[in-house]
Each structure stands twice: as structure tokens, then as C-alpha cells.
Write a protein that holds these residues in place. Structure first.
Motif, PDB file in Angstrom:
ATOM      1  N   GLY A  40       0.801  -1.080  -0.019  1.00 59.11           N
ATOM      2  CA  GLY A  40      -0.147  -0.165   0.114  1.00 59.11           C
ATOM      3  C   GLY A  40       0.776   1.135   0.002  1.00 59.11           C
ATOM      4  N   ASP A  41       0.089   2.410  -0.151  1.00 56.52           N
ATOM      5  CA  ASP A  41       0.814   3.743  -0.549  1.00 56.52           C
ATOM      6  C   ASP A  41       1.288   4.291   1.001  1.00 56.52           C
ATOM      7  OD1 ASP A  41      -1.685   4.412   0.058  1.00 56.52           O
ATOM      8  OD2 ASP A  41      -2.000   5.511  -1.813  1.00 56.52           O
ATOM      9  N   ARG A  42       0.787   3.645   2.087  1.00 52.99           N
ATOM     10  CA  ARG A  42       0.966   4.473   3.129  1.00 52.99           C
ATOM     11  C   ARG A  42       1.871   3.702   4.014  1.00 52.99           C
ATOM     12  NH1 ARG A  42      -4.186   4.326   5.814  1.00 52.99           N
ATOM     13  NH2 ARG A  42      -3.167   4.969   7.647  1.00 52.99           N
ATOM     14  N   ALA A  43       2.537   2.529   3.501  1.00 57.92           N
ATOM     15  CA  ALA A  43       3.700   1.811   4.062  1.00 57.92           C
ATOM     16  C   ALA A  43       4.914   2.691   4.046  1.00 57.92           C
ATOM     17  CB  ALA A  43       3.978   0.447   3.323  1.00 57.92           C
ATOM     18  N   GLY A  44       5.665   2.805   5.237  1.00 59.98           N
ATOM     19  CA  GLY A  44       6.783   3.793   5.290  1.00 59.98           C
ATOM     20  C   GLY A  44       6.536   5.163   5.277  1.00 59.98           C
ATOM     21  N   GLY A  45       7.340   6.005   4.859  1.00 57.64           N
ATOM     22  CA  GLY A  45       7.163   7.346   4.780  1.00 57.64           C
ATOM     23  C   GLY A  45       7.372   8.124   6.024  1.00 57.64           C
ATOM     24  N   PHE A  46       7.847   7.602   6.974  1.00 58.66           N
ATOM     25  CA  PHE A  46       8.145   8.296   8.349  1.00 58.66           C
ATOM     26  C   PHE A  46       9.812   8.063   8.526  1.00 58.66           C
ATOM     27  CE2 PHE A  46       6.762   3.964   8.980  1.00 58.66           C
ATOM     28  CZ  PHE A  46       8.005   3.194   9.375  1.00 58.66           C
ATOM     29  N   PRO A  47      10.183   8.966   9.375  1.00 61.75           N
ATOM     30  CA  PRO A  47      11.748   9.036   9.435  1.00 61.75           C
ATOM     31  C   PRO A  47      12.155   7.755   9.980  1.00 61.75           C
ATOM     32  CG  PRO A  47      10.685  11.082  10.660  1.00 61.75           C
ATOM     33  CD  PRO A  47       9.441  10.197  10.200  1.00 61.75           C
ATOM     34  N   GLY A  48      13.421   7.193   9.479  1.00 66.61           N
ATOM     35  CA  GLY A  48      14.015   5.949   9.843  1.00 66.61           C
ATOM     36  C   GLY A  48      13.223   4.851   9.278  1.00 66.61           C
ATOM     37  N   ALA A  49      12.452   5.053   8.374  1.00 67.49           N
ATOM     38  CA  ALA A  49      11.366   3.951   7.879  1.00 67.49           C
ATOM     39  C   ALA A  49      12.522   2.641   7.311  1.00 67.49           C
ATOM     40  CB  ALA A  49      10.353   4.362   7.013  1.00 67.49           C
ATOM     41  N   ASP A  50      13.519   2.824   6.350  1.00 67.73           N
ATOM     42  CA  ASP A  50      14.089   2.057   5.817  1.00 67.73           C
ATOM     43  C   ASP A  50      14.600   1.017   7.113  1.00 67.73           C
ATOM     44  OD1 ASP A  50      13.590   3.073   3.418  1.00 67.73           O
ATOM     45  OD2 ASP A  50      15.475   3.989   3.048  1.00 67.73           O
ATOM     46  N   LYS A  51      15.151   1.883   7.883  1.00 62.68           N
ATOM     47  CA  LYS A  51      15.891   0.873   8.846  1.00 62.68           C
ATOM     48  C   LYS A  51      14.793  -0.031   9.986  1.00 62.68           C
ATOM     49  CE  LYS A  51      18.848   0.823  13.106  1.00 62.68           C
ATOM     50  NZ  LYS A  51      19.790   1.669  13.825  1.00 62.68           N
ATOM     51  N   ILE A  52      13.781   0.822  10.083  1.00 61.65           N
ATOM     52  CA  ILE A  52      12.503   0.267  10.911  1.00 61.65           C
ATOM     53  C   ILE A  52      12.053  -1.205  10.278  1.00 61.65           C
ATOM     54  CG2 ILE A  52      10.364   0.486  12.010  1.00 61.65           C
ATOM     55  CD1 ILE A  52      11.494   3.243  12.855  1.00 61.65           C
ATOM     56  N   LEU A  53      11.851  -0.633   9.068  1.00 63.89           N
ATOM     57  CA  LEU A  53      10.961  -1.800   8.211  1.00 63.89           C
ATOM     58  C   LEU A  53      11.999  -2.974   7.917  1.00 63.89           C
ATOM     59  CD1 LEU A  53       8.735   0.166   5.860  1.00 63.89           C
ATOM     60  CD2 LEU A  53       8.258  -0.657   8.106  1.00 63.89           C
ATOM     61  N   ALA A  54      13.243  -2.787   7.677  1.00 58.35           N
ATOM     62  CA  ALA A  54      14.187  -3.786   7.597  1.00 58.35           C
ATOM     63  C   ALA A  54      14.158  -4.697   8.789  1.00 58.35           C
ATOM     64  CB  ALA A  54      15.430  -3.203   7.165  1.00 58.35           C
ATOM     65  N   GLN A  55      14.198  -4.056  10.115  1.00 61.63           N
ATOM     66  CA  GLN A  55      14.266  -4.806  11.278  1.00 61.63           C
ATOM     67  C   GLN A  55      12.878  -5.684  11.327  1.00 61.63           C
ATOM     68  OE1 GLN A  55      15.065  -2.091  14.420  1.00 61.63           O
ATOM     69  NE2 GLN A  55      17.236  -2.430  14.211  1.00 61.63           N
ATOM     70  N   PHE A  56      11.868  -5.161  10.807  1.00 58.16           N
ATOM     71  CA  PHE A  56      10.577  -5.892  10.854  1.00 58.16           C
ATOM     72  C   PHE A  56      10.668  -7.084  10.070  1.00 58.16           C
ATOM     73  CE2 PHE A  56       7.996  -2.532  12.639  1.00 58.16           C
ATOM     74  CZ  PHE A  56       7.006  -3.023  13.349  1.00 58.16           C
ATOM     75  N   ALA A  57      11.493  -7.324   8.897  1.00 53.65           N
ATOM     76  CA  ALA A  57      11.533  -8.120   7.978  1.00 53.65           C
ATOM     77  C   ALA A  57      12.687  -9.244   8.497  1.00 53.65           C
ATOM     78  CB  ALA A  57      11.690  -7.629   6.607  1.00 53.65           C
ATOM     79  N   GLN A  58      13.637  -8.595   8.852  1.00 54.01           N
ATOM     80  CA  GLN A  58      14.754  -9.301   9.252  1.00 54.01           C
ATOM     81  C   GLN A  58      15.061  -9.702  11.009  1.00 54.01           C
ATOM     82  OE1 GLN A  58      17.867  -7.188   7.210  1.00 54.01           O
ATOM     83  NE2 GLN A  58      16.533  -7.164   5.430  1.00 54.01           N
ATOM     84  N   GLY A  59      14.514  -8.933  11.580  1.00 53.89           N
ATOM     85  CA  GLY A  59      14.649  -8.746  13.124  1.00 53.89           C
ATOM     86  C   GLY A  59      15.677  -7.841  13.601  1.00 53.89           C
ATOM     87  N   ALA A  60      15.853  -7.395  14.793  1.00 54.74           N
ATOM     88  CA  ALA A  60      16.946  -6.675  15.183  1.00 54.74           C
ATOM     89  C   ALA A  60      18.014  -7.413  16.089  1.00 54.74           C
ATOM     90  CB  ALA A  60      16.462  -5.731  16.021  1.00 54.74           C
ATOM     91  N   SER A  61      18.953  -6.792  16.070  1.00 54.71           N
ATOM     92  CA  SER A  61      20.295  -7.429  16.918  1.00 54.71           C
ATOM     93  C   SER A  61      20.088  -7.672  18.421  1.00 54.71           C
ATOM     94  CB  SER A  61      21.594  -7.000  16.721  1.00 54.71           C
ATOM     95  OG  SER A  61      21.648  -5.631  16.855  1.00 54.71           O
ATOM     96  N   ARG A  62      19.397  -6.649  18.991  1.00 51.71           N
ATOM     97  CA  ARG A  62      18.883  -6.658  20.279  1.00 51.71           C
ATOM     98  C   ARG A  62      17.740  -6.625  20.593  1.00 51.71           C
ATOM     99  NH1 ARG A  62      19.808  -0.940  23.336  1.00 51.71           N
ATOM    100  NH2 ARG A  62      18.802   0.297  21.460  1.00 51.71           N
ATOM    101  N   ARG A  63      17.112  -6.641  21.863  1.00 52.74           N
ATOM    102  CA  ARG A  63      15.609  -6.487  22.060  1.00 52.74           C
ATOM    103  C   ARG A  63      15.408  -6.138  23.739  1.00 52.74           C
ATOM    104  NH1 ARG A  63      11.175  -7.680  19.775  1.00 52.74           N
ATOM    105  NH2 ARG A  63       9.223  -8.274  20.726  1.00 52.74           N
ATOM    106  N   ARG A  64      14.362  -5.468  24.077  1.00 52.69           N
ATOM    107  CA  ARG A  64      14.046  -5.056  25.355  1.00 52.69           C
ATOM    108  C   ARG A  64      13.281  -6.407  25.652  1.00 52.69           C
ATOM    109  NH1 ARG A  64       9.168  -3.201  27.734  1.00 52.69           N
ATOM    110  NH2 ARG A  64       8.374  -3.019  25.658  1.00 52.69           N
ATOM    111  N   VAL A  65      13.826  -6.917  27.238  1.00 47.07           N
ATOM    112  CA  VAL A  65      13.256  -7.984  27.723  1.00 47.07           C
ATOM    113  C   VAL A  65      12.761  -7.711  29.187  1.00 47.07           C
ATOM    114  CG1 VAL A  65      14.357  -9.537  26.105  1.00 47.07           C
ATOM    115  CG2 VAL A  65      15.110  -8.902  28.429  1.00 47.07           C
TER     116      VAL A  65
END
Length: 381
Positions: free
Chosen positions: A273-298
């Protein structure tokens, strides 16, 4: 957060009431705020869990985004340029949790956004409110009039007795569900009321004109079910509820994915859709949704009775010299009669039940990764 050195502390409209009730006052986010009253932090905490606690949160920032087009959808779409949440999808009379992101995907602040039908109502953190307002003005002034509501106080009534206490002044609140929000008449005062809070309990946040705040609080405190609650119990309650404190558990170096806040980013902003992304840092955040992040709050449950405080280094085992993470919030959980904490670990060690070790006064204390919230929430769905 302490005020800058030699800076005079601000006072909320309820300052005189706090002093009159014997509150211990401390500097917080540039304000003179009550940390506890005569009952003490432990009793205040447990009273909120069993009855109702009343919190002064007037140091928070309150803002209105008024669309210049007259269409609230235009204000919501404009706000989506700054947050990864689906603000267009907030129905009139509803509220949603959101975050301002920066170009690196970090969090400038977290906030609440409510749709009042003809405009959006925002509540932001006290320590960030000046920067947040400037951020909004810099990016949204073409689409919105940004109005600071500095003439309003904000109070929170939290706990299982909150509804029965408040409905004596506002019958409408009994029909509200979690995250409902909008103008309400409370007694003879025009307020903004949301069914939300920062304790994990059912409850309400009430925005009230500053000159009416003391009268409203006095009316609520007339109930034997209500005690005034300070910052000390507010912190232990939100920690038990597994809720983030900005500047501690999340900050400009933390993405929503690292902060375990994926639930707050709706699918329409993440994929397709046309509203995916478009916010600051979207490339990094959406990449982490797809691939995971190296650290996590627990969540973390220390063995024994000793609390593990913010800043404690975390290690994979009792002997290793290299820390793998740190505690961002920690203390004693009165409802559990045991210590609780939150912190960051490598994602590979973030599974519930994993044992790690914290450095406390030169000793290595074991902790287990635990699910949050530590105390089940009681929101009215």
C-alpha cells in the motif's frame, strides 16, 4: 530527569495541594513533583492495585493538531510523516499509542494521539514537550495549526475502583472502553477524558482547565477509595506493567523493533500500500521488521530479593568479562513481593527462561528473561 542546574523548578496547578497534603517534593523534568505522600510508596502502590490512586501528571505536554482544511483526516495523514503508526485509522472518540522517530529509526519520544472528531489531541512526555512542539511546527505547520494547551492540567485516576469513583461525577465513563477518549463533562467542568493510563490498571486520564484542577482533585479525593499517589509508586506500577519510560527503556538510539514495540506499528504502515513507510527512519525500522533486530528489550526476574537497578551490566554467564546488555529499569515489585527489571539483550538470548547475570556491587546475580507484563493488566476491553 533533573532540571538544569540553577534553573527554577516549575510548578503544576496542583502544587499547593501536594504541599498541603504533606507530599515529599523532588525535581523531575524541570518540575517540583510529589515523589510520595505520608502513606509511602509501598502503600500507595498497593492501594492503586486494590482501590484507586490519583496522580498529578500535569507536567506532561498537551497539544492540539487542528487541520487547516477542516478535515481531521488531513491532520492524521500529516502526522503519519512523523510517526510509524496508523493515525488515519484512529476512529473519532478513540486514542492510540505512537512514537516520533528520527532518521536513524530511533525514538524522539512516545506519545498518545486521540481523534476528537475535528482535531487530534496529543499527550507527550514532560522532558520532551518543548522539542516535540518544535518538531511538529517544523514539519506540519503547512497542514495543521499546532496549539499548545499549556493552560490545562492532567490527572490520572487508576485502579479497580476508578470507574465507580469517576462515574459519580461523569455517568458517561461507565460506557467507555480502553482507549476511548474525548470531551466529557466531569461534575460541572468541561474536560477531556481517556480510558487509559500508565499502571496496567483500568483507569482514566483527565485533562482539565488549570483553574479547575484543584476543585476536581479535591472532589475525587473525597472518596475513601482514592489516595494521592506520587512518582515513586507511579514508577513501580508502570514497571510491573512492563511499560517503557522514555529516556530509560527507549530513547533516540532505540527503534520500535528493538524496544519490543512492534505491536504499536499497524500493518498498513509496515507492508504494502501507499501508506507503508514514509516516516523518519522507515528503511531501518521496516528492515528490522523483516529481518529482526540484533538486540531486544526484555523483562527480567532476578533470583532472590535484591533489586537490580537501572544501569547494571548484563553478562551471558557468571565469569565472562564482556557485558552483553544492560538493565534500563529495575526495582522491587510490591504486587509480586519480588524484584523485577527490564533491559536489553542480544536477540539470541531474549527467549523467556534464558538465564543471564547482572553485576551488582561486585557480584554476579542471576536473572531469568520473563514475559511482560509482570502483573496482568486489567484494562476494560
Amino acid at each position: 530527569m533533573l532540571a538544569p542546574e540553577n534553573s527554577p523548578l516549575k510548578q503544576t496547578p496542583l502544587h499547593a495541594l501536594h504541599v498541603a497534603r504533606g507530599a515529599k517534593m523532588v525535581p523531575f523534568a524541570g518540575y517540583d513533583m510529589p515523589v510520595q505522600y505520608a502513606a509511602g510508596v509501598l502503600k500507595e502502590h498497593l492501594h492503586t492495585r486494590s482501590h484507586a490512586g490519583l496522580f498529578d501528571v500535569s507536567h506532561m505536554g498537551q497539544l492540539a493538531l487542528k487541520p487547516k482544511s477542516g478535515k481531521v483526516a488531513d491532520a492524521a495523514l500529516a502526522l503519519e510523516k512523523l510517526v510509524p503508526q496508523d493515525t488515519l485509522g484512529i476512529a473519532p472518540g478513540r486514542q492510540r499509542y505512537a512514537q516520533f522517530t528520527n532518521n536513524d529509526g530511533g525514538l524522539l519520544d512516545d506519545l498518545m494521539v486521540a481523534n476528537f472528531g475535528d482535531h487530534l489531541f496529543l499527550v507527550v512526555n514532560a522532558a520532551c514537550k518543548v522539542e516535540d512542539e518544535a518538531h511538529l511546527r517544523a514539519h506540519l505547520s503547512d497542514a495543521c495549526e499546532i496549539v499548545s494547551l499549556a493552560d490545562r492540567a492532567l490527572i490520572a485516576l487508576q485502579g479497580p475502583k476508578a470507574e465507580s469513583v469517576l462515574e459519580k461525577l461523569c455517568a458517561d465513563v461507565s460506557s467507555m472502553k480502553f482507549m476511548d477518549a474525548g470531551p466529557r463533562r466531569v461534575g460541572d467542568i468541561d474536560c477531556f477524558v481517556s480510558r487509559s493510563g500508565y499502571t496496567g490498571e483500568d483507569g482514566f486520564e483527565i485533562s482539565v482547565p488549570s483553574d479547575k484542577a484543584e476543585a476536581l482533585v479535591a472532589a475525587l479525593l473525597d472518596s475513601p477509595d482514592v489516595l494521592p499517589i506520587g512518582l515513586g509508586a507511579r514508577d513501580s506500577l508502570r514497571l510491573e506493567a512492563g511499560l517503557c519510560l522514555y529516556g530509560h527503556d527507549i530513547d533516540t538510539m532505540t527503534t520500535p523493533v528493538e524496544g519490543a514495540l512492534e505491536w504499536s506499528v499497524q500493518k498498513v504502515r509496515r507492508s504494502g500500500g501507499d501508506r507503508a513507510g514514509g516516516f523518519p527512519g522507515a528503511d531501518k525500522i521496516l528492515a528490522q521488521f523483516a529481518q529482526g533486530a540484533s538486540r531486544r528489550r526484555v523483562g527480567l526476574r532476578p533470583d532472590g530479593r535484591a533489586p537490580v537497578r537501572e544501569g547494571a551490566a548484563l553478562f551471558a554467564d557468571a565469569a565472562s568479562s564482556d557485558p552483553i546488555g544492560k538493565v534500563t529499569s529495575g526495582g522491587f515489585g510490591p504486587s509480586l513481593n519480588a524484584p523485577v527489571a527490564m533491559g536489553y539483550l542480544p536477540s539470541t538470548l531474549s527467549a523467556v527462561g534464558t538465564t543471564v547475570f547482572a553485576e551488582v556491587r561486585g557480584q554476579r546475580l542471576p536473572l531469568k528473561v520473563a514475559a511482560t507484563p509482570f502483573v496482568p493488566n486489567t484494562y476494560k476491553r
